[in-house]
Scaffold this motif. Structure first.
Motif, PDB file in Angstrom:
ATOM      1  N   UNK A  86       0.870  -1.176   0.000  1.00  0.00           N
ATOM      2  CA  UNK A  86       0.000   0.000   0.000  1.00  0.00           C
ATOM      3  C   UNK A  86       0.904   1.222   0.000  1.00  0.00           C
ATOM      4  N   UNK A  87       0.662   2.120  -0.920  1.00  0.00           N
ATOM      5  CA  UNK A  87       1.486   3.315  -1.072  1.00  0.00           C
ATOM      6  C   UNK A  87       0.613   4.545  -0.846  1.00  0.00           C
ATOM      7  N   UNK A  88       1.142   5.492  -0.074  1.00  0.00           N
ATOM      8  CA  UNK A  88       0.424   6.739   0.197  1.00  0.00           C
ATOM      9  C   UNK A  88       0.285   7.535  -1.100  1.00  0.00           C
ATOM     10  N   UNK A  89      -0.937   7.944  -1.468  1.00  0.00           N
ATOM     11  CA  UNK A  89      -1.112   8.713  -2.701  1.00  0.00           C
ATOM     12  C   UNK A  89      -0.585  10.145  -2.604  1.00  0.00           C
ATOM     13  N   UNK A  90      -0.321  10.642  -1.393  1.00  0.00           N
ATOM     14  CA  UNK A  90       0.146  12.012  -1.215  1.00  0.00           C
ATOM     15  C   UNK A  90       1.664  12.128  -1.323  1.00  0.00           C
ATOM     16  N   UNK A  95      -0.756   7.492   6.814  1.00  0.00           N
ATOM     17  CA  UNK A  95       0.645   7.558   6.413  1.00  0.00           C
ATOM     18  C   UNK A  95       1.446   8.216   7.526  1.00  0.00           C
ATOM     19  N   UNK A  96       2.489   7.525   8.013  1.00  0.00           N
ATOM     20  CA  UNK A  96       3.320   8.075   9.078  1.00  0.00           C
ATOM     21  C   UNK A  96       4.358   9.046   8.534  1.00  0.00           C
ATOM     22  N   UNK A  97       4.559   9.087   7.230  1.00  0.00           N
ATOM     23  CA  UNK A  97       5.524   9.996   6.639  1.00  0.00           C
ATOM     24  C   UNK A  97       4.932  11.405   6.498  1.00  0.00           C
ATOM     25  N   UNK A  98       3.760  11.525   5.899  1.00  0.00           N
ATOM     26  CA  UNK A  98       3.160  12.846   5.700  1.00  0.00           C
ATOM     27  C   UNK A  98       2.022  13.131   6.688  1.00  0.00           C
TER      28      UNK A  98
END
Length: 144
Positions: free
Chosen positions: A92-96, A136-139
């Motif tokens: 699963x990849x964050x779309x943002x 998403x923990x990145x953004x």
């Protein structure tokens, strides 16, 4: 390399993970680039202020900026190559932001339906709702 009286110190990058900031600092110091980490103690003790303070800052001399970019660009290429090999088609990849550091659970952004709002006002109680979404923990954004 001696420092000159007029050397300007700039922020190379900001991080929300102190370990990552120190890894980058170590990489630069291994290549004889003087640098230091700022705001680490304050933000580690008070993580709630991380967004307001702008994260943990990696400071370098302005004269070393291009060299830092070259050194860290080599590492970025290696990381992207290894990440591309590790990604499976199920990831699963964050779309943002494109990160794979995501999980499914209770949404952090409060999204309430109009039915729940009307029902809560009618019953005069605090709304009990728990929307589920990918986070998403990145953004820090939620997505479906």
């Amino acid at each position: 390399m001696a420092t000159e009286p007029g050397d300007k110190i700039i922020t190379y990058a900001s991080y929300y993970d102190p370990m990552l900031a120190h890894l980058i600092r170590s990489k630069l110091e291994d290549n004889d680039i003087p640098c230091f980490v700022a705001d680490e103690n304050f933000l580690t003790a008070n993580p709630i202020y991380n967004q307001a303070a702008g994260g943990i800052k990696l400071k370098i001399f302005e004269r070393d900026l291009e060299r830092c970019k070259e050194i860290l660009a080599e590492d970025d290429a290696l990381i992207e190559q290894s990440n591309a090999e590790d990604l499976s088609s199920d990831a699963i990849i964050c779309p943002y932001c494109g990160s794979t550091d995501v999980r499914y659970g209770t949404a952090t952004e409060k999204k309430i339906s109009w039915v729940a709002a009307v029902l809560s006002m009618f019953l005069a109680i605090f709304p009990f709702y728990a929307n589920k979404a990918w986070h998403c923990f990145n953004c820090g954004k939620d997505f479906e």
